[in-house]
Design a protein around this motif. Structure first.
Motif, PDB file in Angstrom:
ATOM      1  N   ILE A 104     -10.329  12.917  12.056  1.00  0.00           N
ATOM      2  CA  ILE A 104     -10.613  11.168  11.045  1.00  0.00           C
ATOM      3  C   ILE A 104     -11.750  11.056   9.936  1.00  0.00           C
ATOM      4  CG2 ILE A 104     -10.893   8.453  11.728  1.00  0.00           C
ATOM      5  CD1 ILE A 104     -10.121   9.421  14.475  1.00  0.00           C
ATOM      6  N   ASN A 105     -11.132  11.035   8.632  1.00  0.00           N
ATOM      7  CA  ASN A 105     -12.479  11.099   7.632  1.00  0.00           C
ATOM      8  C   ASN A 105     -11.958  10.582   6.575  1.00  0.00           C
ATOM      9  OD1 ASN A 105     -10.160  12.565   6.695  1.00  0.00           O
ATOM     10  ND2 ASN A 105     -11.139  14.930   6.170  1.00  0.00           N
ATOM     11  N   SER A 135     -12.193   6.358   2.667  1.00  0.00           N
ATOM     12  CA  SER A 135     -10.868   5.055   2.614  1.00  0.00           C
ATOM     13  C   SER A 135     -11.336   4.387   3.961  1.00  0.00           C
ATOM     14  CB  SER A 135      -9.793   5.546   2.373  1.00  0.00           C
ATOM     15  OG  SER A 135      -9.141   4.414   2.415  1.00  0.00           O
ATOM     16  N   GLU A 136     -11.552   3.205   4.064  1.00  0.00           N
ATOM     17  CA  GLU A 136     -11.461   2.933   5.935  1.00  0.00           C
ATOM     18  C   GLU A 136     -10.009   2.333   5.877  1.00  0.00           C
ATOM     19  OE1 GLU A 136     -13.681   2.308   7.929  1.00  0.00           O
ATOM     20  OE2 GLU A 136     -15.000   3.241   6.400  1.00  0.00           O
ATOM     21  N   VAL A 137      -8.811   2.099   5.260  1.00  0.00           N
ATOM     22  CA  VAL A 137      -7.813   2.557   5.767  1.00  0.00           C
ATOM     23  C   VAL A 137      -6.873   3.431   6.031  1.00  0.00           C
ATOM     24  CG1 VAL A 137      -6.374   2.135   3.221  1.00  0.00           C
ATOM     25  CG2 VAL A 137      -5.345   1.293   5.041  1.00  0.00           C
ATOM     26  N   VAL A 138      -7.377   4.766   5.710  1.00  0.00           N
ATOM     27  CA  VAL A 138      -6.999   5.919   5.785  1.00  0.00           C
ATOM     28  C   VAL A 138      -7.107   6.170   7.002  1.00  0.00           C
ATOM     29  CG1 VAL A 138      -7.003   8.161   5.248  1.00  0.00           C
ATOM     30  CG2 VAL A 138      -6.304   6.191   3.653  1.00  0.00           C
ATOM     31  N   LEU A 164       0.741  -1.193  -0.443  1.00  0.00           N
ATOM     32  CA  LEU A 164       0.064   0.017  -0.416  1.00  0.00           C
ATOM     33  C   LEU A 164       0.656   1.495   0.220  1.00  0.00           C
ATOM     34  CD1 LEU A 164      -2.866   1.178  -0.145  1.00  0.00           C
ATOM     35  CD2 LEU A 164      -2.392   1.112   2.751  1.00  0.00           C
ATOM     36  N   GLY A 165       1.151   1.795  -1.382  1.00  0.00           N
ATOM     37  CA  GLY A 165       1.862   2.919  -1.121  1.00  0.00           C
ATOM     38  C   GLY A 165       1.195   4.143  -1.791  1.00  0.00           C
ATOM     39  N   PRO A 166       1.421   5.322  -2.216  1.00  0.00           N
ATOM     40  CA  PRO A 166       1.153   6.407  -2.284  1.00  0.00           C
ATOM     41  C   PRO A 166       0.377   6.376  -4.118  1.00  0.00           C
ATOM     42  CG  PRO A 166       3.717   6.584  -2.965  1.00  0.00           C
ATOM     43  CD  PRO A 166       3.324   5.491  -2.490  1.00  0.00           C
ATOM     44  N   ALA A 167       0.631   5.639  -4.581  1.00  0.00           N
ATOM     45  CA  ALA A 167      -0.049   6.040  -5.901  1.00  0.00           C
ATOM     46  C   ALA A 167      -1.275   4.782  -5.742  1.00  0.00           C
ATOM     47  CB  ALA A 167       0.704   4.777  -6.829  1.00  0.00           C
ATOM     48  N   THR A 168      -1.432   3.456  -5.457  1.00  0.00           N
ATOM     49  CA  THR A 168      -2.127   3.097  -4.036  1.00  0.00           C
ATOM     50  C   THR A 168      -3.363   3.965  -3.871  1.00  0.00           C
ATOM     51  OG1 THR A 168      -0.824   0.844  -3.946  1.00  0.00           O
ATOM     52  CG2 THR A 168      -3.148   1.017  -3.109  1.00  0.00           C
ATOM     53  N   ALA A 169      -3.306   4.732  -3.160  1.00  0.00           N
ATOM     54  CA  ALA A 169      -3.750   5.208  -2.035  1.00  0.00           C
ATOM     55  C   ALA A 169      -4.533   5.787  -2.880  1.00  0.00           C
ATOM     56  CB  ALA A 169      -2.962   5.299  -0.662  1.00  0.00           C
ATOM     57  N   SER A 186      -6.779   7.650  13.062  1.00  0.00           N
ATOM     58  CA  SER A 186      -7.369   6.549  14.489  1.00  0.00           C
ATOM     59  C   SER A 186      -6.401   6.152  15.355  1.00  0.00           C
ATOM     60  CB  SER A 186      -8.565   5.530  14.107  1.00  0.00           C
ATOM     61  OG  SER A 186      -8.482   5.300  15.793  1.00  0.00           O
ATOM     62  N   ALA A 187      -5.207   5.455  14.597  1.00  0.00           N
ATOM     63  CA  ALA A 187      -3.789   5.263  15.872  1.00  0.00           C
ATOM     64  C   ALA A 187      -3.337   6.191  15.210  1.00  0.00           C
ATOM     65  CB  ALA A 187      -3.228   4.067  14.721  1.00  0.00           C
TER      66      ALA A 187
END
Length: 406
Positions: free
Chosen positions: A129-130, A109-112, A93-98, A117-118
């Protein structure tokens, strides 16, 4: 639109393996990330977020288990090919994927969101946290790097990943459990935990659901919701709190003895047992659902703009005064679908609901549980909180500097 995004590299073999950034030398060795219980749980939430994102986009990563397994890797790589992400990021999961995820998802995005949150938990992220990556998230990663004496470039490589996990373990410590930790295998010879699959997991999920917990689908995969339900069951039964199902959990499931909701209280209601860190949701039809929660840790903390507050959760009888669907920005973090019951105190969703009191005073539930709860709880629904240890104050006993918070 191109953005400078953090590289969150998820190791392909196990949750505790190393990360490497896509801008690092191809020959650089991968560095193992230390095994830290609470920090590893945070990473599992991030991986679960990735799996949810992929599911929304029609790329099947399997169940939302929090484990970056072969099926998740295949789904990610297929998405990357379809989105023409550079091959250097394949399986990572890198910049282009994000950027590709953000451009294609209908919502956040739930991963973001999980990453934000972390970063909030360790005190370096002050934004909303959006699930939308921006400069505030990048700056939070740089803050982690500066605290560790690393180059603040905003990219998470092996050293930054290890520094984050150490910081998380320091800021969100895992307390010593009061009882023995479950480490023995179950009757089939395998400890049931995140990523476990099979008929034994299906039976576990069915039993938990029958007892009033929310373990996710009865699909035979031990996913994040299953671990949360097991954790709530362990809290209810007074067992070691580790979210795994070993012999002690299996035995207790056959004959549970934990006290249920109190009688004589208003219906419907949310009933919070602070001592056990669980909540009973009692609906108008008298059905009872038991949720994993995390309340105030009682510690003094610094607030933005100066001064201090105390992270107390008040006990007493209240009602839902107002409710807000979706994410609401608060001074200490973002509250997901909060149900406010006293001034700034609320029951709300969070990506971090550990086995112990960890909030700044609010009652945290998982984001999934918050989404389930929100439409079932109208304004003026009763909210009852009690603490059999006697340590939590009522509204009149709250310190003058106590305030609700994330």
């Amino acid at each position: 639109m191109k953005r400078q995004l953090v590289v969150v590299c998820i190791a392909l073999t196990a949750m505790s393996t190393a990360c490497s950034s896509s801008h690092a030398s191809k020959t650089a060795p991968k560095t193992a990330v230390p095994e830290l219980a609470s920090a590893t749980a945070a990473v599992q939430v991030i991986v679960s977020g990735l799996q949810l994102d992929l599911q929304q986009l029609g790329h099947d990563p399997g169940d939302v288990s929090g484990r970056f397994d072969a099926r998740t890797k295949i789904a990610l790589e297929k998405f990357q090919r379809d989105a023409t992400v550079p091959s250097a990021e394949s399986g990572l999961l890198g910049p282009a994927t994000a950027s590709a995820l953000e451009a294609r998802l209908p919502g956040a995005s739930e991963v973001v969101r999980a990453l934000q949150s972390a970063l909030t938990d360790v005190g370096v992220f002050k934004g909303t946290i959006n699930g939308r990556y921006g400069a505030d998230t990048l700056n939070a990663v740089k803050a982690v790097q500066r605290k560790a004496g690393l180059v603040a470039d905003g990219y998470i490589g092996p050293e930054t990943a290890a520094a984050f996990l150490r910081l998380y373990a320091q800021k969100v410590p895992e307390p010593t459990p009061s009882g023995p930790v479950t480490t023995e295998p179950d009757a089939t010879g395998a400890l049931l935990k995140l990523g476990s699959t099979g008929a034994d997991v299906t039976r576990l999920q069915q039993r938990l659901r029958l007892l009033g917990y929310r373990p996710g689908s009865n699909d035979g995969t031990y996913q994040a919701a299953t671990a949360g339900a097991v954790l709530a069951f362990q809290k209810s039964e007074g067992l070691a709190r580790d979210g795994t199902a070993g012999p002690s959990v299996q035995a207790a499931l056959a004959s549970p003895h934990g006290a249920g909701p109190r009688s004589g209280l208003a219906v419907p209601r949310i009933e919070v047992d602070i001592a056990r860190q669980i909540a009973f949701v009692v609906l108008a039809d008298q059905s009872v659902t038991i949720l994993n929660i995390s309340s105030g840790n009682g510690e003094t903390y610094k607030v933005p703009g100066g001064g201090t507050d105390v992270a107390d959760t008040p006990v007493g009888s209240f009602t839902v005064e107002r409710k807000i669907q979706g994410d609401e920005k608060a001074p200490l973090g973002t509250l997901h679908s909060p149900l406010y019951f006293y001034k700034g105190w609320a029951v709300h969703g969070s990506a971090s609901v550990p086995a112990y009191p960890a909030s700044h005073g609010c009652v945290r539930v998982s984001n999934v549980d918050a989404d389930w709860l929100f439409p079932l709880v109208p304004v003026r629904t009763a909210v009852v909180l009690y603490d059999t240890t006697g340590r939590s104050p009522g509204p009149k006993g709250l310190p003058s500097n106590a305030a609700g918070g994330f």
